[in-house]
Design a protein around this motif. Structure first.
Motif, PDB file in Angstrom:
ATOM      1  N   ARG A  19       0.843  -1.209   0.000  1.00 39.81           N
ATOM      2  CA  ARG A  19       0.000   0.000   0.000  1.00 39.81           C
ATOM      3  C   ARG A  19       0.870   1.247   0.000  1.00 39.81           C
ATOM      4  NH1 ARG A  19      -5.463   0.564   1.061  1.00 39.81           N
ATOM      5  NH2 ARG A  19      -5.339  -1.503   0.153  1.00 39.81           N
ATOM      6  N   TYR A  52      -3.223   4.103   7.701  1.00 39.26           N
ATOM      7  CA  TYR A  52      -4.588   4.623   7.796  1.00 39.26           C
ATOM      8  C   TYR A  52      -5.494   3.987   6.741  1.00 39.26           C
ATOM      9  CZ  TYR A  52      -8.482   7.889   7.653  1.00 39.26           C
ATOM     10  OH  TYR A  52      -9.733   8.422   7.645  1.00 39.26           O
ATOM     11  N   GLN A  53      -4.992   3.851   5.520  1.00 39.52           N
ATOM     12  CA  GLN A  53      -5.791   3.250   4.451  1.00 39.52           C
ATOM     13  C   GLN A  53      -6.091   1.778   4.704  1.00 39.52           C
ATOM     14  OE1 GLN A  53      -3.964   4.051   0.637  1.00 39.52           O
ATOM     15  NE2 GLN A  53      -4.674   6.169   0.636  1.00 39.52           N
ATOM     16  N   LEU A  54      -5.315   1.130   5.556  1.00 42.91           N
ATOM     17  CA  LEU A  54      -5.564  -0.261   5.925  1.00 42.91           C
ATOM     18  C   LEU A  54      -6.404  -0.358   7.202  1.00 42.91           C
ATOM     19  CD1 LEU A  54      -2.028  -1.762   5.201  1.00 42.91           C
ATOM     20  CD2 LEU A  54      -4.125  -2.098   3.863  1.00 42.91           C
ATOM     21  N   ASN A  55      -7.064   0.753   7.558  1.00 44.11           N
ATOM     22  CA  ASN A  55      -7.887   0.837   8.778  1.00 44.11           C
ATOM     23  C   ASN A  55      -7.065   0.662  10.042  1.00 44.11           C
ATOM     24  OD1 ASN A  55     -10.354   1.263   7.375  1.00 44.11           O
ATOM     25  ND2 ASN A  55     -10.370  -0.920   6.880  1.00 44.11           N
ATOM     26  N   GLY A  56      -5.807   1.087   9.979  1.00 41.28           N
ATOM     27  CA  GLY A  56      -4.938   1.023  11.131  1.00 41.28           C
ATOM     28  C   GLY A  56      -4.834   2.374  11.822  1.00 41.28           C
ATOM     29  N   ILE A  57      -4.022   2.410  12.858  1.00 40.11           N
ATOM     30  CA  ILE A  57      -3.808   3.627  13.637  1.00 40.11           C
ATOM     31  C   ILE A  57      -2.345   4.034  13.517  1.00 40.11           C
ATOM     32  CG2 ILE A  57      -3.809   4.636  15.951  1.00 40.11           C
ATOM     33  CD1 ILE A  57      -5.937   2.442  16.632  1.00 40.11           C
ATOM     34  N   ILE A  83      -1.984  -2.139  13.007  1.00 40.74           N
ATOM     35  CA  ILE A  83      -2.730  -2.495  11.796  1.00 40.74           C
ATOM     36  C   ILE A  83      -3.457  -3.817  12.015  1.00 40.74           C
ATOM     37  CG2 ILE A  83      -1.362  -1.202  10.123  1.00 40.74           C
ATOM     38  CD1 ILE A  83       0.238  -3.691   9.569  1.00 40.74           C
ATOM     39  N   PRO A  84      -4.667  -3.929  11.437  1.00 46.36           N
ATOM     40  CA  PRO A  84      -5.417  -5.187  11.568  1.00 46.36           C
ATOM     41  C   PRO A  84      -4.634  -6.334  10.938  1.00 46.36           C
ATOM     42  CG  PRO A  84      -6.786  -3.451  10.617  1.00 46.36           C
ATOM     43  CD  PRO A  84      -5.387  -2.932  10.662  1.00 46.36           C
ATOM     44  N   PRO A  90      -4.504  -7.092  16.217  1.00 50.39           N
ATOM     45  CA  PRO A  90      -3.699  -6.099  15.483  1.00 50.39           C
ATOM     46  C   PRO A  90      -2.196  -6.344  15.654  1.00 50.39           C
ATOM     47  CG  PRO A  90      -4.678  -5.114  17.434  1.00 50.39           C
ATOM     48  CD  PRO A  90      -5.208  -6.517  17.348  1.00 50.39           C
TER      49      PRO A  90
END
Length: 161
Positions: A19, A52-57, A83-84, A90
Motif C-alpha cells: 500500500r 490509515y488506508q488499511l484501517n490502522g492507527i 494495523i489489523p 492487530p
C-alpha cells in the motif's frame, strides 16, 4: 518504481508495504515528483497514510522516554502503528527511521555507511520506553535516496518533467 517484498520472520507486512508503494507511485505519477526527495519525515508520512488506508492507527512523532539509566531522556519516536491482522489481533510496531543519500555507484564505504544508518535506526527503536505507545514489535527503517555525481540540480528534471 518496482515493488519487491521479502519476508524473513515476524508478522507478514507485505500488504502495508505494498500500500505504501502504491501511494508513492501515485504521488510520482500525479505530481511528476519524487516523494522520497523530501527526506525522512515525508516517507514516514506516506507510510502512516498507508497504515490509515488499511484501517490502522498511525501516531507520528510522539513524545516518549528513551534509554535507561544514564541514557534516560525525553525524545520523540518516528511512528507507532497498529494495523489489523488476518487473525483478528492487530500488529503493533514502533518504527524508527533514518534517511541516507546513496551514490548509484555503490562502494564498500557506501555499504558501511548504510549498515551504520540502519543500525542507528534499530538502536533508536530499542530505546523507546513509552508505555502508552509501546508496541509489541520494533522496526528500524532506512530510506535510501539515490544520487549520481552529474544529477540535475532541479528535482523536476529527475522526475522527468
Amino acid at each position: 518504481m518496482a515493488f519487491k517484498y521479502d519476508h524473513f520472520k515476524g508478522p507478514k507486512l507485505e500488504l502495508l508495504f505494498k500500500r505504501w508503494h502504491e501511494i508513492l507511485s501515485w504521488y510520482e505519477e500525479e505530481e511528476q515528483d519524487l516523494p522520497y526527495w523530501y527526506l525522512e519525515r515525508t516517507n514516514i508520512g506516506h507510510l502512516a497514510l498507508a497504515v490509515y488506508q488499511l484501517n490502522g492507527i498511525p501516531i507520528q512523532e510522539f513524545s516518549c522516554r528513551k534509554g535507561r539509566g544514564a541514557e534516560d531522556s525525553s525524545g520523540r519516536a518516528d511512528l507507532y502503528v497498529s494495523i489489523p491482522n488476518v487473525n483478528g489481533r492487530p500488529i503493533s510496531l514502533n518504527i524508527e527511521a533514518k534517511q541516507a543519500w546513496c551514490s548509484i555507484k555503490s562502494t564498500n564505504g557506501s555499504r558501511a555507511i548504510l549498515r551504520s544508518k540502519l543500525k542507528e535506526a534499530i538502536d533508536d527503536c530499542k530505546k523507546i520506553r513509552e508505555k502508552a505507545w509501546k508496541a509489541k514489535l520494533g522496526c528500524g527503517l532506512l530510506f535510501l535516496t539515490p544520487y549520481a555525481k552529474n544529477m540535475p540540480s532541479d528535482k523536476g528534471d529527475i522526475a522527468g518533467q
